[in-house]
Design an enzyme around this catalytic site. Structure first.
Site, PDB file in Angstrom:
ATOM      1  N   SER A 106     -40.745 -88.367  32.083  1.00 19.44           N
ATOM      2  CA  SER A 106     -41.948 -87.680  31.264  1.00 19.44           C
ATOM      3  C   SER A 106     -41.876 -86.614  31.921  1.00 19.44           C
ATOM      4  O   SER A 106     -41.975 -85.956  31.764  1.00 19.44           O
ATOM      5  CB  SER A 106     -42.605 -89.014  31.261  1.00 19.44           C
ATOM      6  OG  SER A 106     -44.131 -88.310  30.201  1.00 19.44           O
ATOM      7  N   ASP A 141     -45.018 -82.536  26.765  1.00 21.38           N
ATOM      8  CA  ASP A 141     -45.054 -82.836  28.589  1.00 21.38           C
ATOM      9  C   ASP A 141     -43.235 -82.828  28.070  1.00 21.38           C
ATOM     10  O   ASP A 141     -43.402 -82.937  27.272  1.00 21.38           O
ATOM     11  CB  ASP A 141     -45.261 -84.146  29.532  1.00 21.38           C
ATOM     12  CG  ASP A 141     -45.417 -85.091  28.544  1.00 21.38           C
ATOM     13  OD1 ASP A 141     -45.167 -85.481  27.052  1.00 21.38           O
ATOM     14  OD2 ASP A 141     -45.381 -86.119  28.830  1.00 21.38           O
TER      15      ASP A 141
END
Length: 448
Positions: free
Chosen positions: A100, A240
């Protein structure tokens, strides 16, 4: 949380903590748990742009093939893309290789069940029990019973076509600045917004395996803010590394976080009769101003522990269709089964189009309380929360606040950190409260 699985799958430094050997076992045992009731099961795999992605993908694929599963590689794709395609392609499981928003040296593995949702605690516990066994006793198919691997790199386009049809009209006449964090959305987001006829400016779209999240993306929206001002864009959208978060920037260069995006969506969904049970699910990290704005608009809220999996569990339990986190995980459960940065971005821009209001005006209807969050690297998260001196300073500060603000001290779900957060009427007071607690945490259990 278990020994291997944190709040968002298995995470660690690639090739040290998350080794190819461990990835092979996770593929083998995870694949077995999720597909044991199916003959010739299908498992899909996606990854972000990290240099370690190929290594871990190879090991995972080998583990899955050894159970007899058919594996379909999607290549570089966002986490919500994998969640959507798991269900859309009738796969028994989906796997995403990503850490992530974490730095490049980290990587992670997370599974989705056949319904596109993340695994239950029970499923994770079953996989962990197999990982901890000294002897691998699972069946070992041979010959034609072994699994085969294939590629489906068109999966990203199938996912984009799905989310594109969730908006009511195109985005012609809007200038949109995109920051893709040199991650999974680098080729997807520019295509999506250009396809909707927006003028686009981009940054963070040149992944080289080493630059994911490096000074760009949803954890560094101030960089996008400069691009928005330079180009005169109507909105900036920062994703992200794996594309499950969105942080926005308004036309004046002000950052619009997950709380504000959730509020904007909630208000519009209520006005258009789409907000189920008139409720939004958020976490304890959401700003006090978020709750006050919801209340002023007659919308109720439901709080959970931090982590999009807990938000999702509560949404499923209560039959709610909007939830998320201040960090930019926004879950629109009518459309997809996990946080989705690009889907959230589409909805946000759509609301601007339908209301004919600039983002600054939409976000301005929520007044944020000054807030400070400081991460303290610690030797032991559990010890920190049990430490008497830390508990005492928290109690003292809460007494001084006298209800005019709040303190939250909690461990990170994915890293050896204690997060210290405060909200107060002024930034000066807020900062002072946080730093008093941080000093005690560092003195008692600090790792530096």
């Amino acid at each position: 949380m278990g020994k291997y699985f944190g709040t968002d799958g298995v995470r660690g430094v690639a090739n040290q903590e998350l080794t190819p050997e461990l990835a092979f076992k996770i593929g083998r045992f995870g694949g077995y748990v999720l597909t044991k009731d199916t003959d010739r099961p299908k498992v899909i795999i996606g990854r972000d742009t990290r240099i370690s992605g190929h290594m871990l993908e190879g090991a995972l694929v080998a583990g899955l093939l050894s159970t007899g599963a058919e594996v379909m590689r999607l290549g570089v794709i966002s986490t919500p893309g994998v969640a959507y395609l798991t269900k859309a392609l009738d796969a028994q499981a989906g796997v995403m290789i990503s850490a992530s928003h974490n730095p490049v040296q980290d990587n992670g593995i997370k599974f989705f069940g056949s319904d596109g949702f993340k695994l239950t605690d029970e499923q994770e516990a079953e996989i962990e029990a197999l990982l901890d066994k000294e002897v691998d006793e699972l069946p070992r198919p041979t010959g034609t019973n072994l699994g085969q691997v294939s590629d489906y790199f068109e999966g990203g386009q199938k996912y984009l076509q799905y989310i594109k049809q969730t908006v009511e009209e195109d985005f012609s006449g809007l200038h949109i600045a995109l920051d893709c964090a040199h991650g999974a959305t680098s080729s997807l987001a520019p295509y999506l917004f250009a396809d909707l006829e927006a003028d686009i400016s981009t940054m963070g779209t040149s992944p080289n395996g080493m630059n994911i999240n490096d000074g760009v993306g949803s954890t560094h929206p101030e960089v996008l803010a400069e691009l928005v001002k330079e180009k005169g864009a109507d909105i900036g959208l920062a994703f992200d590394g794996d594309g499950d978060r969105l942080i926005a920037v308004d036309e004046k260069g002000n950052i619009v976080d997950g709380d504000q995006i959730m509020f904007i969506c909630a208000k519009y969904m209520k006005e258009t009769g789409q907000l189920k049970h008139n409720t939004v699910v958020s976490t304890v990290m959401s700003n006090l101003g978020f709750y006050k704005a919801l209340e002023a608009n007659g919308i109720t809220s439901d709080k959970t522990a931090v982590g999009d999996r807990y938000v999702m569990e509560e949404m499923k339990r209560g039959g709610y269709n909007l939830g998320g986190e201040q960090s930019g995980h926004i879950i629109l459960l009518d459309y997809i089964t996990t946080g989705d940065g690009m889907l959230s971005a589409l909805q946000l821009v759509n609301i601007m189009k339908m209301t004919k209001k600039p983002l600054s005006e939409l976000a301005g209807e929520m007044t944020k309380f000054p807030q400070l969050l400081v991460n303290v690297r610690v030797t032991d998260k559990k010890l920190a929360l049990e430490n008497e001196k830390i508990k005492e300073i928290i109690r003292v500060v809460e007494e001084e606040m006298n209800g005019d603000g709040r303190i939250l001290v909690r461990p990170s779900g994915t890293e050896p950190l204690i997060r210290v957060m405060a909200e107060a009427p002024t930034q000066e007071v807020c900062d002072a409260y946080v730093h008093r607690i941080v000093e005690v945490v560092k003195a008692e259990v600090g790792a530096e």
